[in-house]
Design a protein around this motif. Structure first.
Motif, PDB file in Angstrom:
ATOM      1  N   PHE A   1      49.648  -5.014 -12.143  1.00 20.53           N
ATOM      2  CA  PHE A   1      49.184  -6.374 -11.937  1.00 20.53           C
ATOM      3  C   PHE A   1      47.683  -6.409 -11.688  1.00 20.53           C
ATOM      4  CE2 PHE A   1      50.877  -4.752  -7.954  1.00 20.53           C
ATOM      5  CZ  PHE A   1      49.909  -5.070  -7.020  1.00 20.53           C
ATOM      6  N   ASP A   2      47.075  -7.502 -12.104  1.00 18.90           N
ATOM      7  CA  ASP A   2      45.650  -7.727 -11.907  1.00 18.90           C
ATOM      8  C   ASP A   2      45.480  -8.802 -10.849  1.00 18.90           C
ATOM      9  OD1 ASP A   2      45.179  -5.954 -13.907  1.00 18.90           O
ATOM     10  OD2 ASP A   2      44.500  -7.405 -15.387  1.00 18.90           O
TER      11      ASP A   2
ATOM     12  N   ARG B   1      42.872  -3.985 -10.515  1.00 21.46           N
ATOM     13  CA  ARG B   1      44.134  -3.722 -11.201  1.00 21.46           C
ATOM     14  C   ARG B   1      44.904  -2.702 -10.384  1.00 21.46           C
ATOM     15  NH1 ARG B   1      45.268  -2.904 -17.499  1.00 21.46           N
ATOM     16  NH2 ARG B   1      45.404  -5.136 -17.206  1.00 21.46           N
ATOM     17  N   SER B   2      46.136  -3.023 -10.068  1.00 22.25           N
ATOM     18  CA  SER B   2      46.997  -2.095  -9.337  1.00 22.25           C
ATOM     19  C   SER B   2      48.148  -1.686 -10.237  1.00 22.25           C
ATOM     20  CB  SER B   2      47.561  -2.749  -8.076  1.00 22.25           C
ATOM     21  OG  SER B   2      46.546  -2.879  -7.109  1.00 22.25           O
TER      22      SER B   2
ATOM     23  N   GLU C   1      42.282   0.050  -8.849  1.00 18.02           N
ATOM     24  CA  GLU C   1      40.883   0.175  -9.236  1.00 18.02           C
ATOM     25  C   GLU C   1      40.268  -1.201  -9.203  1.00 18.02           C
ATOM     26  OE1 GLU C   1      42.502   2.096 -12.839  1.00 18.02           O
ATOM     27  OE2 GLU C   1      40.720   3.380 -12.686  1.00 18.02           O
ATOM     28  N   GLY C   2      39.117  -1.303  -8.542  1.00 13.29           N
ATOM     29  CA  GLY C   2      38.497  -2.616  -8.431  1.00 13.29           C
ATOM     30  C   GLY C   2      36.995  -2.553  -8.599  1.00 13.29           C
ATOM     31  N   THR C   3      36.418  -3.696  -8.964  1.00 12.89           N
ATOM     32  CA  THR C   3      34.968  -3.818  -9.072  1.00 12.89           C
ATOM     33  C   THR C   3      34.535  -5.063  -8.320  1.00 12.89           C
ATOM     34  OG1 THR C   3      35.143  -2.944 -11.310  1.00 12.89           O
ATOM     35  CG2 THR C   3      33.030  -3.882 -10.686  1.00 12.89           C
ATOM     36  N   ASP C   4      33.478  -4.912  -7.549  1.00 11.56           N
ATOM     37  CA  ASP C   4      32.935  -6.032  -6.803  1.00 11.56           C
ATOM     38  C   ASP C   4      31.952  -6.767  -7.712  1.00 11.56           C
ATOM     39  OD1 ASP C   4      31.195  -7.498  -5.112  1.00 11.56           O
ATOM     40  OD2 ASP C   4      30.160  -5.660  -4.565  1.00 11.56           O
ATOM     41  N   THR C   5      32.135  -8.087  -7.858  1.00 15.04           N
ATOM     42  CA  THR C   5      31.332  -8.858  -8.817  1.00 15.04           C
ATOM     43  C   THR C   5      29.870  -8.978  -8.394  1.00 15.04           C
ATOM     44  OG1 THR C   5      31.957 -10.916  -7.706  1.00 15.04           O
ATOM     45  CG2 THR C   5      33.288 -10.266  -9.604  1.00 15.04           C
TER      46      THR C   5
ATOM     47  N   THR D   1      32.334   0.061  -7.275  1.00 14.18           N
ATOM     48  CA  THR D   1      33.726   0.272  -7.653  1.00 14.18           C
ATOM     49  C   THR D   1      34.500   0.850  -6.474  1.00 14.18           C
ATOM     50  OG1 THR D   1      33.243   2.473  -8.502  1.00 14.18           O
ATOM     51  CG2 THR D   1      33.238   0.667 -10.098  1.00 14.18           C
ATOM     52  N   VAL D   2      35.742   0.435  -6.385  1.00 16.82           N
ATOM     53  CA  VAL D   2      36.636   0.934  -5.354  1.00 16.82           C
ATOM     54  C   VAL D   2      37.870   1.481  -6.046  1.00 16.82           C
ATOM     55  CG1 VAL D   2      38.040   0.319  -3.347  1.00 16.82           C
ATOM     56  CG2 VAL D   2      35.823  -0.785  -3.690  1.00 16.82           C
TER      57      VAL D   2
END
Length: 152
Positions: free
Chosen positions: A46-47, A64-65, A81-85, A90-91
């Motif tokens: 899921f996003d 996105r997990s 995985e994530g990105t801060d706008t 990135t995390v």
């Protein structure tokens, strides 16, 4: 920068009920503080978009997990995985959740997350990052108890 977060949450529900709640993204997402939206891609992916403030930086995280392993009702491994706008940091987090039956009506959730942060967020320092993570976990725990219909 790398952080390990782990802990334990006692739940006043049977292990199967806790599992069914955690695996249902629509229910689970109601426990995430700052969540703006969640889109299910398939039964394992899921996003989502989360609004968060980390120290002096406020922004939205697109993430996105993916459930990489699921062994009902005892263990789930989730990769996020994530990105801060704002800062484009990135995390990446690998989280393992273990559910343990305590009795017919009680269970215990152990979690361990290995979090890697790259970019400007990473320079904020452990104290700020840990404090933020602790606050998020406290709020998550509160909402989880409520979502499971436990007495407050």
């Amino acid at each position: 920068r790398r952080m390990i977060l782990d802990g334990k949450i006692d739940l006043d529900v049977p292990v199967e009920k806790a599992w069914d709640f955690l695996i249902d993204i629509n229910k689970f997402s109601t426990c995430l503080p700052g969540i703006d939206s969640v889109t299910q891609i398939d039964d394992k992916t899921f996003d989502g978009i989360i609004s968060a403030t980390v120290g002096p930086i406020s922004g939205k995280f697109n993430f996105r997990s993916t459930i990489v392993e699921s062994n009902a009702p005892v263990q789930m491994v989730v990769k996020t995985e994530g990105t801060d706008t704002v800062t484009k940091s990135t995390v990446n987090a690998d989280m393992t959740v273990d559910l343990r039956r305590v009795s017919d009506a009680k269970s215990e959730m152990d979690y361990k997350a290995d979090v890697k942060i790259e970019g400007r967020l990473g320079i904020l320092g452990d104290m700020v990052l840990r404090a933020t993570a602790t606050l998020i976990l406290q709020e998550f725990t509160k909402r989880l108890h409520k979502g499971l219909g436990e007495p407050a």
